[in-house]
Design a protein around this motif. Sequence first.
Motif, PDB file in Angstrom:
ATOM      1  N   ALA A   1       0.765  -1.217   0.154  1.00  0.00           N
ATOM      2  CA  ALA A   1       0.079   0.066   0.056  1.00  0.00           C
ATOM      3  C   ALA A   1       0.605   1.179  -0.103  1.00  0.00           C
ATOM      4  N   LYS A   2       0.379   2.342  -0.733  1.00  0.00           N
ATOM      5  CA  LYS A   2       1.106   3.375  -0.578  1.00  0.00           C
ATOM      6  C   LYS A   2      -0.023   4.620  -0.485  1.00  0.00           C
ATOM      7  N   VAL A   3       0.468   5.532   0.550  1.00  0.00           N
ATOM      8  CA  VAL A   3      -0.434   6.722   0.803  1.00  0.00           C
ATOM      9  C   VAL A   3       0.369   7.983   0.756  1.00  0.00           C
ATOM     10  N   GLU A   4      -0.181   9.157   0.505  1.00  0.00           N
ATOM     11  CA  GLU A   4       0.426  10.231   0.771  1.00  0.00           C
ATOM     12  C   GLU A   4      -0.179  10.894   1.731  1.00  0.00           C
ATOM     13  N   LEU A   5       0.407  11.581   2.885  1.00  0.00           N
ATOM     14  CA  LEU A   5       0.019  12.345   4.035  1.00  0.00           C
ATOM     15  C   LEU A   5       0.406  13.886   3.931  1.00  0.00           C
ATOM     16  N   THR A   6      -0.501  14.727   4.121  1.00  0.00           N
ATOM     17  CA  THR A   6      -0.511  16.056   3.926  1.00  0.00           C
ATOM     18  C   THR A   6      -0.720  16.807   5.367  1.00  0.00           C
TER      19      THR A   6
END
Length: 252
Positions: free
Chosen positions: A50-55
Amino acid sequence: MTKVVTSGKTVEDAVRQGLSQLGVSRERVTVNVLEQPSKGFLGWLGVKKAKVELTLLSEPSPETTHTAEPHVSAQAPSDVGQAVSQAGSVAQEAQRNMEASRGHIDPYEEAVRFIRETAAGMGLDVEVDVRHRKDESTLDISGPSLGMLIGRRGQTLDALQYLTNIVANRHSDKFIRIVLDAEQFRARRRKTLEDLAERLANQAVRYGKEVVLEPMPSQERKLIHAKLQQHALVRTYSKGDEPNRRVVIAKK
């Protein structure tokens, strides 16, 4: 640092790594799922994390915390429908992420996914229908050119059934039994074996000699034993070790 991209075995694992790098709690970020985890072909080849982007969210200013009024913009009917559709997709994606992170994965959905990926690796496009019974569930496979998937006397189908049960039971808190079928092969094979049992029983009676069948998997041996269990003139037993265990038909 206001934005990070992280990966992990599950979406939740990736999110935790991102929060650790930013040094903040979950409420301080927005999460964008870039890639869902995948087990790949046959459950282990081509595994994708899984790959996520946290802002990082900005802190609200004191002036807007208590005085800001909600802003409502006019939308055309088509825009409203699109917004509702997008909101529904986001909600469904969030639900899938929550279930994956909590381990709530349907074992039958995983079994169907595994079968379709395996068939695709063989160049076959198949559909799978799930039928639940009291003690087992049957997954009926349909599609063109299923002879390759069935194999000689069902050997390929039996091997796929064995692997499918392993995949499904990884995600079940209790043991489940899955039977695979394709083009009503199980019913046709049962009829073939029962006819064979009758014919060889008559041969054993006529010549007074034991008849030894070729090696069979346990479920097919059970069919032979069950068919001749009440026969007045013959008895059956099995001999040998797996995978070369055979049924023997002998005169009483």
